[in-house]
Structure formats: C-alpha cells, structure tokens
Write an enzyme that holds these catalytic residues in place. Structure first.
Site, PDB file in Angstrom:
ATOM      1  N   HIS A  25       0.850  -1.195   0.000  1.00  0.00           N
ATOM      2  CA  HIS A  25       0.000   0.000   0.000  1.00  0.00           C
ATOM      3  C   HIS A  25       0.878   1.235   0.000  1.00  0.00           C
ATOM      4  O   HIS A  25       1.929   1.239   0.636  1.00  0.00           O
ATOM      5  CB  HIS A  25      -0.923   0.017   1.229  1.00  0.00           C
ATOM      6  CG  HIS A  25      -2.089   0.929   1.055  1.00  0.00           C
ATOM      7  ND1 HIS A  25      -2.018   2.266   1.348  1.00  0.00           N
ATOM      8  CD2 HIS A  25      -3.317   0.705   0.549  1.00  0.00           C
ATOM      9  CE1 HIS A  25      -3.185   2.828   1.055  1.00  0.00           C
ATOM     10  NE2 HIS A  25      -3.988   1.902   0.568  1.00  0.00           N
ATOM     11  N   ASP A  58      -7.926  -5.341   0.052  1.00  0.00           N
ATOM     12  CA  ASP A  58      -8.472  -6.014  -1.125  1.00  0.00           C
ATOM     13  C   ASP A  58      -8.086  -7.479  -1.222  1.00  0.00           C
ATOM     14  O   ASP A  58      -8.732  -8.237  -1.939  1.00  0.00           O
ATOM     15  CB  ASP A  58      -8.066  -5.265  -2.397  1.00  0.00           C
ATOM     16  CG  ASP A  58      -8.886  -4.003  -2.536  1.00  0.00           C
ATOM     17  OD1 ASP A  58     -10.013  -4.004  -2.026  1.00  0.00           O
ATOM     18  OD2 ASP A  58      -8.403  -3.023  -3.117  1.00  0.00           O
TER      19      ASP A  58
HETATM   20  N1  CMC Z   1       4.242  -7.312  -5.311  1.00  0.00           N
HETATM   21  C1  CMC Z   1       5.591  -7.294  -5.460  1.00  0.00           C
HETATM   22  N2  CMC Z   1       6.363  -6.225  -5.182  1.00  0.00           N
HETATM   23  C2  CMC Z   1       5.743  -5.113  -4.740  1.00  0.00           C
HETATM   24  C3  CMC Z   1       4.348  -5.047  -4.578  1.00  0.00           C
HETATM   25  C4  CMC Z   1       3.591  -6.201  -4.868  1.00  0.00           C
HETATM   26  N3  CMC Z   1       2.258  -6.214  -4.697  1.00  0.00           N
HETATM   27  N4  CMC Z   1       4.000  -3.829  -4.140  1.00  0.00           N
HETATM   28  C5  CMC Z   1       5.147  -3.126  -4.051  1.00  0.00           C
HETATM   29  N5  CMC Z   1       6.203  -3.898  -4.406  1.00  0.00           N
HETATM   30  C6  CMC Z   1       7.631  -3.545  -4.356  1.00  0.00           C
HETATM   31  C7  CMC Z   1       8.018  -2.579  -5.474  1.00  0.00           C
HETATM   32  O1  CMC Z   1       8.434  -3.279  -6.607  1.00  0.00           O
HETATM   33  C8  CMC Z   1       9.136  -1.813  -4.807  1.00  0.00           C
HETATM   34  O2  CMC Z   1      10.260  -2.629  -4.781  1.00  0.00           O
HETATM   35  P1  CMC Z   1      11.759  -1.977  -4.859  1.00  0.00           P
HETATM   36  O3  CMC Z   1      11.889  -1.118  -3.639  1.00  0.00           O
HETATM   37  O4  CMC Z   1      12.684  -3.158  -4.890  1.00  0.00           O
HETATM   38  O5  CMC Z   1      11.791  -1.187  -6.159  1.00  0.00           O
HETATM   39  C9  CMC Z   1       8.666  -1.672  -3.356  1.00  0.00           C
HETATM   40  O6  CMC Z   1       7.823  -2.827  -3.124  1.00  0.00           O
HETATM   41  C10 CMC Z   1       7.898  -0.403  -3.074  1.00  0.00           C
HETATM   42  O7  CMC Z   1       6.753  -0.371  -3.928  1.00  0.00           O
HETATM   43  P2  CMC Z   1       6.197   0.897  -4.691  1.00  0.00           P
HETATM   44  O8  CMC Z   1       5.816   0.506  -6.085  1.00  0.00           O
HETATM   45  O9  CMC Z   1       7.116   2.055  -4.521  1.00  0.00           O
HETATM   46  O10 CMC Z   1       4.892   1.181  -3.867  1.00  0.00           O
HETATM   47  P3  CMC Z   1       3.746   2.170  -4.288  1.00  0.00           P
HETATM   48  O11 CMC Z   1       3.378   2.897  -3.047  1.00  0.00           O
HETATM   49  O12 CMC Z   1       4.092   2.974  -5.484  1.00  0.00           O
HETATM   50  O13 CMC Z   1       2.579   1.166  -4.729  1.00  0.00           O
HETATM   51  C11 CMC Z   1       0.694  -0.225  -4.645  1.00  0.00           C
HETATM   52  C12 CMC Z   1       1.544   0.787  -3.885  1.00  0.00           C
HETATM   53  C13 CMC Z   1      -0.553  -0.542  -3.815  1.00  0.00           C
HETATM   54  C14 CMC Z   1       0.238   0.362  -5.996  1.00  0.00           C
HETATM   55  C15 CMC Z   1       1.547  -1.506  -4.877  1.00  0.00           C
HETATM   56  O14 CMC Z   1       1.945  -2.038  -3.630  1.00  0.00           O
HETATM   57  C16 CMC Z   1       0.804  -2.558  -5.695  1.00  0.00           C
HETATM   58  O15 CMC Z   1       0.816  -2.497  -6.922  1.00  0.00           O
HETATM   59  N6  CMC Z   1       0.128  -3.535  -4.999  1.00  0.00           N
HETATM   60  C17 CMC Z   1      -0.663  -4.510  -5.704  1.00  0.00           C
HETATM   61  C18 CMC Z   1      -2.000  -3.881  -6.086  1.00  0.00           C
HETATM   62  C19 CMC Z   1      -2.925  -3.741  -4.919  1.00  0.00           C
HETATM   63  O16 CMC Z   1      -3.109  -4.657  -4.118  1.00  0.00           O
HETATM   64  N7  CMC Z   1      -3.596  -2.558  -4.830  1.00  0.00           N
HETATM   65  C20 CMC Z   1      -4.602  -2.297  -3.822  1.00  0.00           C
HETATM   66  C21 CMC Z   1      -4.237  -1.189  -2.884  1.00  0.00           C
HETATM   67  S1  CMC Z   1      -5.353  -1.174  -1.487  1.00  0.00           S
HETATM   68  C22 CMC Z   1      -6.814  -0.599  -2.148  1.00  0.00           C
HETATM   69  C23 CMC Z   1      -6.802   0.869  -2.367  1.00  0.00           C
HETATM   70  O17 CMC Z   1      -6.686   1.614  -1.382  1.00  0.00           O
HETATM   71  O18 CMC Z   1      -6.927   1.269  -3.555  1.00  0.00           O
END
Ligand code: CMC
Length: 431
Positions: free
Chosen positions: A308, A366
């Site tokens: 998240h 989710d």
């Molecule tokens: N699976 C694998 N790696 C992940 C994931 C994941 N689900 N989420 C984040 N990472 C890794 C990412 O690759 C990065 O790694 P590194 O530091 O080595 O580059 C690190 O964790 C930090 O991630 P980020 O992309 O900077 O995190 P973000 O804040 O930009 O993204 C997110 C948050 C929710 C979009 C992402 O965690 C994700 O895509 N999760 C899966 C989709 C999901 O479940 N979304 C629902 C969110 S809750 C409902 C809502 O409030 O909308």
C-alpha cells in the site's frame, strides 16, 4: 532568523525564499509552496504526490506508519463494530454521527431515491452483454447528469445534498443492473423495506420467479465491506473526483470520473485481480514460482492484494476484513474450499518472506475483500463495482468539502518539460 512556522529554501549562494508551515490537527506539518514559483521561478516536482498535500480536509485521517484510519475522528475499528454503513455515510457527509431522528430521516431519504428513472434503463441496451460492469457504471452514472437539471446548481447546499442522496441511493441499483444485464436476467427493483446491503444483495441475486432471503451473516459482511471502503482521504479516485469537480463539473460526472479511476488494477481493481491471481496460481505447489515472479523486476507480475502506498506496517481495514473473511467462511462452511486454502497459504508464505517483509508489503484490504465477495456469490467482475458503492459517499463528501472551501481553485498542476526545444516545421517559410 526564520519564524518557527516558516522554512527557508536556499541554494549554496543565497536564501531563495521563506515558506510558511501549516500545522493540522494531526499528521505531518505541511510546507505551503503556493508562492514558490512567484518568488523563485521554480516549481516543485512530485510525481505520484508522495510529499504533496493537495488540500485541507476534515473528513478522514490516516497514519500509515501506525496503521490508523479515522473517519471524522472515529477509529475504523470502532465504526466497523458498532455502526451500519448508512450511519457512516451520514458521519462522512455531515461531520458527526446522527441522532436517532437524523438517522431515520437520512435512511428514509436514501430509501426514497433508490429507484432509477425508467429511461435510464435504455442506456444499458447500448452496451454489449459481455461489457465489464465498471465500463457500464462509468457510462450510466455519468448519464445521471442528464436527469436532474432542477438540482444541479453546485453552489446550492440543498442541491449538493440532493446529489449526495441520489448518488448513494442509486449507485447500488445501477451496479446490480450491470450484473443483471450481463447475465440476461430482468432488472430487479429495489425494495423499500430492506436495509441498504440486503437490498443490494436482493437486486443482485433474486429473480422475479423465486422468493429470495439473504443470509444475515452475508448482509453484515457486505455492510462491513462498504464501511471499510467508504473513504480513504486523497486516494487516486477521490483526487480524480476533486480534480474533475474543481472546474465546476456536476457531481454525477465527477463520480463517473472517480469510478473510471477506481477501475485500475493498482487501485480498486485489485480485489478482482486477487481472484484472477489465485485462479492463475491454481495450486499451493506453484506459490514459490509466483513469489519469484513478483520479486523479479523484469516481470510485470505483482502480488495483488499486497502493499500500500500509505500503510507501511499494516492496513487496519485488512485486519477487520480478515476477521470478516473467517466469519463468512465459517458461516458458509467454506474453509476447506481449494481457493480459500490457497489464499491462506499464500498469505502465510508471503508474510514470512524476506522480500515482502523488508519492503513492508502486507496484505491490504483487497486481499481479503476479494475472498469475502467471492464467498458472497458476487461474480469477480463485480468486485470493483462494490468498492465503488462503498466509496461513492467518500467521493461526494470530498467533492462537497472542496466546493464549500473558499480556498478551492481549479486544479492545474505544472510540469518538468523534457521534450524538444522550439524548432520549425520542415518547409515552413517565415513571412
Ligand atoms: N508485489 C511485489 N512487489 C511489490 C508489490 C507487490 N504487490 N508492491 C510493491 N512492491 C515492491 C516494489 O516493486 C518496490 O520494490 P523496490 O523497492 O525493490 O523497487 C517496493 O515494493 C515499493 O513499492 P512501490 O511501487 O514504490 O509502492 P507504491 O506505493 O508505489 O505502490 C501499490 C503501492 C498498492 C500500488 C503496490 O503495492 C501494488 O501495486 N500492490 C498490488 C495492487 C494492490 O493490491 N492494490 C490495492 C491497494 S489497497 C486498495 C486501495 O486503497 O486502492
């Protein structure tokens, strides 16, 4: 010396400007950069808005480090245990929990607006039967703009309240119609004697041929899902609603924009993606293979339902949803189903994995809501539509707060331009 509530911005040669610092009632202080460009000729750069507060708001507070979520100051855990969704809607819209009389009047208003204009049903026929429910919802909720000309003055508080009532009341009816349309079944009218969640389950699952009675455990689980999704401060879809509304667009168009944004897999589409992912993994023996894919930076696969932007220790909604998940699985005797066993195993293995641990990637709301909705018999392609049902009140509360805020201006971000410099079109002859 700068005053304690200002901050000085300097380059190695000189002080560039002094910026005010605002203190909210909770949460980090905020540097006010509104005059930055005027004073320094420079913009700030913050793609994804990691460090940017886009507005003042009194609706929802999140502390991502501590796993705190408050609606109008009340902890989500307390609301989920003691309140119903419509009470929470009243709270988000009006700032306080309703008195019994106000609650009765609010529920009556919502109930009296659950039916949609009969001509709205014509819009469905324009869609293919296999259209995604979210595609239909974007169109049909946007089309509500064309039905209520008499109450579309966004400067009128009464009109804004009417739009809020209409949207909260009609979005479940429209969502259920999306499902019925895709299955070729007749639309079911709302029933005024039923509560909000039960009415929706009936419109989804009942047919005119048979008696339908919803299981109370499932009604309660749906009500809780709606409470947990009702608001989440300046998330992507809410910010979309605010940006759309900042130009003076009508509330139905703004909420349609919010629905469009919510549909994305990184936001509200995640609950649907969780189920697709579990079906693709198929068997617990393949969990290590998919964990490896999730860690591989060259592979676009991510573990859906994990991670998240704001919650970095745990998602408080996920804790509550996990509990609901087990209650529903008990009530339906589903603990042994292959899909649920796989979900529980995946959760355990990922929680113990160094990659997920070190990045503070925990199951989000989710991950569990997808499992609960599946157990409730909701088809996977309807999951995000249910998220939209819960979030409609949050969108409209933020839209109303923005319109009422004397500081609000049209949202117009700037950019760091990296394209070509000025050049002439080949063949152009200056006159
Ligand atoms: N699976 C694998 N790696 C992940 C994931 C994941 N689900 N989420 C984040 N990472 C890794 C990412 O690759 C990065 O790694 P590194 O530091 O080595 O580059 C690190 O964790 C930090 O991630 P980020 O992309 O900077 O995190 P973000 O804040 O930009 O993204 C997110 C948050 C929710 C979009 C992402 O965690 C994700 O895509 N999760 C899966 C989709 C999901 O479940 N979304 C629902 C969110 S809750 C409902 C809502 O409030 O909308």
């Amino acid at each position: 010396m700068p005053s304690p509530n200002t901050i000085c911005l300097s380059d190695p040669q000189q002080t560039l400007c002094s910026l005010p610092i605002h203190t909210g009632s909770m949460g980090p202080e905020v540097i006010d950069v509104q005059t930055l460009y005027k004073e320094t000729g420079k913009f700030t750069y913050d793609p994804g808005f990691n460090s940017t507060a886009s507005c003042r708001s009194q609706i929802t507070f999140i502390d991502g480090e501590e796993g705190v979520l408050l609606y109008r100051g009340y902890p989500i855990e307390q609301l989920a245990e003691t309140s119903h969704f419509l009470e929470v809607c009243y709270l988000l819209l009006h700032g306080d929990l309703p008195t019994p009389e106000a609650q009765k009047a609010f529920e009556h208003d919502i109930t009296m607006h659950t039916m949609v204009h009969d001509q709205l049903t014509n819009f469905f026929k324009g869609f293919r039967r296999d259209a995604h429910p979210m595609a239909i919802m974007v169109g049909v909720v946007g089309a509500l703009s064309a039905f209520y000309h008499e109450a579309l003055d966004i400067r009128s508080k009464a009109d804004r309240e009417m739009a809020a009532i209409r949207l909260i009341a009609k979005v479940p009816t429209i969502a259920a119609m999306c499902h019925k349309y895709s299955t070729g079944m007749p639309f079911m009218y709302p029933q005024n004697q039923l509560g909000y969640a039960e009415n929706f389950l009936r419109m989804m699952h009942a047919t005119p041929c048979d008696h339908y009675a919803a299981n109370p455990v499932l009604v309660q689980a749906l009500d809780r899902i709606l409470i947990l999704h009702a608001d989440h401060e300046q998330n992507a879809s809410t910010s979309t609603v605010r940006v759309a509304g900042s130009s003076g667009a009508n509330p139905y168009a703004c909420v349609a924009a919010g629905i469009a944004c919510l549909w994305g897999a990184a936001h509200g589409g995640a609950n649907e993606s969780v189920l697709h992912m579990l079906r693709t993994i198929g068997d617990s023996s393949r969990i290590p293979e998919f964990l490896a894919k999730a860690k591989d930076k060259n592979d676009p696969f991510r573990l859906m339902g994990f991670g998240h932007r704001v919650y970095k220790n745990f998602d408080p909604r996920a804790k509550l949803m996990r509990k609901t998940c087990h209650e529903v699985l008990d009530a339906l005797d589903l603990h042994d189903s292959a899909l649920f066993k796989l979900a529980i195993e995946l959760e355990q293995i990922a929680l113990e994995d160094e990659y997920f641990n070190s990045r503070k990637l925990y199951p989000n709301v989710d991950f569990y809501s997808g499992i609960v909705l599946h157990a409730l018999g909701i088809p996977t392609n309807m999951f995000t539509a249910l998220f939209a049902m819960g979030r409609t009140v949050g969108w409209i509360a933020h839209w109303d707060e923005m319109i009422s805020d004397p500081e609000h201006r049209i949202a117009r971000p700037r950019q760091l331009y990296t394209g070509p410099g000025r050049r002439n079109v080949p063949g152009f002859q200056p006159s």
